[in-house]
Enzyme design. Structure first.
Site, mmCIF file in Angstrom:
data_model
loop_
_atom_site.group_PDB
_atom_site.id
_atom_site.type_symbol
_atom_site.label_atom_id
_atom_site.label_comp_id
_atom_site.label_asym_id
_atom_site.label_seq_id
_atom_site.Cartn_x
_atom_site.Cartn_y
_atom_site.Cartn_z
ATOM 1 N N ASP A 575 -39.281 9.080 -124.566
ATOM 2 C CA ASP A 575 -40.349 9.060 -125.562
ATOM 3 C C ASP A 575 -40.927 7.680 -125.878
ATOM 4 O OD1 ASP A 575 -39.182 11.528 -125.524
ATOM 5 O OD2 ASP A 575 -39.097 11.795 -127.666
ATOM 6 N N GLU A 772 -25.857 13.144 -128.771
ATOM 7 C CA GLU A 772 -27.093 13.053 -127.989
ATOM 8 C C GLU A 772 -27.138 11.751 -127.191
ATOM 9 O OE1 GLU A 772 -31.938 13.321 -128.761
ATOM 10 O OE2 GLU A 772 -30.548 13.278 -130.467
#
Length: 802
Positions: A575, A772
């Site tokens: 991102d 994550e």
């Protein structure tokens, strides 16, 4: 023997699909819940579990139902899970002092997907402290059919077993029974016990009509009924001087069934250890399940799972002597089980917007008149999807680029189940060849998504990792055991499969689709939609070469992610990784590398299914892409691969940010082992001033000015799937094939693998979760958890399955 082989082929060929569907019909396919069972049927039976503490009147406001990081559970983990059989999950809820165990067992039988049984049991986390828990198990039916409570209603609650009967077109007739364990104890005594004693220790219930599509909101509907009754019951006791009744006496369902009910809830409250069982019995199976079914079935499931896990994912010798060998194996089992237990079935429409584009993408829209008549966001037709989920708490839905990694792991355990998932994803490819990068199907899925991410745009891509899953499947086909080696037996995938002796077939669970005939049939079934998808990528993500006088051997093979914003390239998956300024002339290194891998995969599939002309074409495209990676993206001065951009004078220049992006041609194994660029890449990888850390490779160089700044999502943190790709490239190619950097690659592989395994395991032991991403400075897990999507690849890293 020949007869048995032919029989197996008849199962493994097209007719076998219905058997597989039945095998995988039922599952804990509501992964967003701590425990919820449903079939792979669009509108059908949904079940779920809720619980809250009755030690006070506050805990009900924190009723556990949907997985939520805000619940601050110590852990919730499937200790074993097999999609064919069921599994065992352990949930540790310290606030309510309960360790909850949910057991799920599938029992074959009948013509409608079989039966299942579930056991919910609890014990105190701290035996020296009280544990008072109220559980609510609910069942709701959507679509055609109906469900009724067969047990007679009683105004003060029910004693003994409770039975529901129902029917739907797909499930036909069925029953659900809820049976108490033998040693359950209810709360007794305290102020006003005499007033409530007729209701104490009984099961309380509610039956409600719920509008179509709203069963997923069962928690709100059920608790609203409970709280309405509680307010009426507590009203006479508002004077504290008289003593307030125990919460377990007040916080009860109202024991009412309303006309037209399609949602039923059953509540049981306990003081101390408890247990109850739920049995789903299909009428066509003509079976009656019992508590002994679960006793024996879960014991057998656990034993067989443990045995098979040691065979499929054995702990290698370099870790087998560890003092924590048993704990490491349990960790590996848990993250594998959580990945598979986190598979969900979703059905519903999604929101797309053909019209939206950023200004640097508007030229594409002008060239494509198909989007000119679009009128903004709209709902699609409903679609279905069986998919693994990255995180049950934070990302409980399908993500395209995650799913390819998920399927590597799932396929290694149960090949057939991985193909069920892969086929559902392939079926999402539309007539233009597009697949949305996030699959947000239905209102329940949308309830977990921020508004700005709900709408999907049909010219936005995502890393095409389904190609990784397809390649892994082809490799599994080729490695089917036929003796000492394929060559020794003259293995030829074009031979008449009936000539292969049955004794030489793999008969592992989940491997029916690995025989050559079934494999060819499957690959042929997905070839055309995959080709359409591949063509969509080449058409819509094309980059510009001749417009900016760039020098390259191919005049066509260059690529740019559409849909980037000023600061983010969400479509790339990385991102906030640093990029150049948005421009129609950008060229993205990661995307052209993915397209090389996609071309290679399409060549392999086309060769397998006999599309030889296509195979030649894909091979030519692959070579052209590899040439252009060198011509367009290698920066000799920086000694690294880079993005390309265009300045104010329309001159092309490189945008170089050392990090994961720089590694793509290497970590996708696109470089030959004697490439002169491999040395500088390995130097960058191993340099602590750049990517190397004691916890894995950083996403961005530690020397980069943006390292650890801003959102810091892809600006330094360690991501396991990217480290997995690097390890796979080293293990399968650069550390084994002859070349000037072979020994260097071997050294880096050993150290990096050790760092990744030890840190993720250490953090799991410390926190109860896999995460994550990991902090490159401390190794601490961070962001969403549990993240048993691609972080579960640690099992494949441990067992060296790349």
């Amino acid at each position: 023997m020949q007869l048995l082989w032919l029989l197996l082929l008849s199962i493994a060929s097209p007719a076998f699909s219905s058997l597989v569907n039945d095998t995988y019909l039922w599952g804990t396919y509501r992964p967003n819940l701590y425990f919820g069972i449903r079939p792979r049927i669009p509108q059908s039976l949904l079940t779920g579990l809720m619980w809250f503490g009755t030690q006070d009147y506050v805990s009900i406001s924190q009723t556990r139902h949907a997985c939520d990081q805000g619940d601050q559970l110590q852990s919730y983990t499937w200790t074993n899970y097999d999609p064919r059989e069921g599994g065992v999950q352990v949930i540790k809820d310290a606030k309510n002092n309960v360790q909850l165990t949910t057991e799920f067992l599938k029992v074959a039988g009948g013509d409608h997907g079989g039966n299942w049984a579930a056991r919910i049991k609890g014990e105190p986390l701290n035996p020296s402290q009280p544990m008072r828990i109220s559980t609510i198990f609910y069942l709701g039916l959507e679509g055609l059919g109906g469900i009724d409570m067969e047990t007679d209603e009683e105004e003060n609650g029910l004693e003994g077993d409770i039975k529901f009967t129902g029917s739907s077109p797909e499930l036909d007739d069925f029953s659900i029974r809820i049976v108490d364990g033998p040693n359950n104890i209810a709360v007794t005594g305290g102020p006003h016990y005499e007033v409530f004693k007729d209701r104490v220790g009984k099961t309380h219930f509610i039956g409600q009509p719920v509008p179509a599509g709203n069963i997923w909101q069962a928690k709100e509907s059920i608790l609203q009924s409970l709280m309405k009754r509680a307010q009426e019951v507590i009203a006479p006791y508002r004077d504290p001087a008289g003593g307030i009744p125990d919460p377990s006496y007040v916080l009860q369902l109202p024991d009412e069934i309303y006309s037209g009910s399609n949602l039923y809830a059953v509540q049981k409250s306990f003081d101390g250890e408890f247990q109850f069982d739920v049995f789903f019995e299909s009428a066509s199976s003509k079976q009656t399940l019992s508590s002994s079914t679960i006793d024996e079935g879960i014991a057998a499931l656990t034993n067989s799972f443990n045995r098979r896990f040691k065979k499929v994912f054995p702990t290698p010798s370099d870790f087998a002597s560890s003092t924590k060998k048993d704990a490491l194996e349990a960790f590996s089992q848990a993250i594998t089980s959580n990945l598979i237990g986190g598979v969900g079935y979703f059905y519903g429409n999604s929101i797309i917007n053909e019209k939206f584009s950023y200004e640097w993408d508007e030229e594409d829209e002008a060239e494509d008149g198909s989007a000119s008549e679009a009128k903004g966001p709209r709902l699609t037709e409903p679609k279905k999807l069986l998919t693994a989920t990255p995180s049950r708490s934070f990302f409980p839905r399908g993500f395209y680029w995650d799913e390819g990694f998920h399927l590597l792991h799932i396929g290694a355990w149960d090949n057939d189940f991985s193909l069920e998932i892969l086929k559902d994803w392939i079926d999402l490819i539309d007539e233009n060849g597009w697949v949305a990068r996030e699959q947000i199907l239905g209102e329940e899925a949308r309830s977990k998504v921020p508004a700005e991410f709900m709408t999907q745009v049909p010219n936005y891509a995502n890393p095409p990792t389904l190609t990784v899953a397809v390649t892994a499947y082809i490799n599994r086909i080729k490695s089917v055991s036929l003796g000492p080696s394929d060559a020794d037996l003259g293995m030829n995938f074009g031979m008449d499969s009936s000539q292969i002796p049955f004794a030489q077939m793999k008969t592992e669970p989940g491997s029916l689709s690995l025989d050559p005939e079934a494999a060819t049939a499957f690959l042929k079934s997905i070839y055309k939609p995959l080709k359409r998808h591949y063509d969509w990528f080449r058409r819509t993500q094309r980059g510009q070469i001749k417009q900016y006088a760039r020098k390259a051997r191919s005049r066509t093979e260059a690529y740019r992610w559409r849909g980037r914003s000023d600061k983010h390239v969400l479509t790339s998956g990385m991102d906030d990784y640093p990029r150049g300024p948005p421009h129609a002339g950008e060229l993205h290194l990661d995307l052209i590398s993915w397209m090389a891998l996609f071309s290679r995969t399409m060549r392999e599939i086309s060769e397998f299914v006999g599309e030889h002309d296509d195979a030649i074409s894909y091979g030519e495209i692959e070579k052209a892409i590899l040439d252009n990676i060198e011509d367009l993206h290698w920066n000799e001065e920086q000694q690294m691969y880079c993005d390309a951009n265009v300045d104010d004078d329309d001159e092309s220049y490189h945008v170089c940010h050392r990090g994961y992006l720089s590694l793509f041609p290497f970590m996708l194994s696109l470089l030959p082992p004697d490439s002169p660029h491999l040395g500088p890449i390995l130097d960058m990888v191993r340099d602590p001033e750049h990517l190397w850390s004691d916890y894995g490779l950083r996403s961005l160089s530690a020397s980069h000015p943006e390292y650890g700044t801003g959102e810091n999502y892809w600006k330094g943190p360690v991501w396991i799937q990217m480290n997995y790709l690097v390890l796979g490239a080293l293990h399968n190619k650069y550390a084994v094939e002859e070349g000037p950097y072979k020994l260097r690659a071997q050294e880096i592989y050993r150290e990096l693998r050790k760092n990744i395994i030890e840190n993720v395991f250490k953090e799991y032991e410390r926190t109860g979760y896999v995460w994550e991403q990991y902090d490159p400075n401390t190794g601490h897990g961070q962001r969403s958890h549990p993240f048993t999507g691609w972080t579960s690849l640690v099992t494949l890293i441990l067992t060296e399955k790349y």
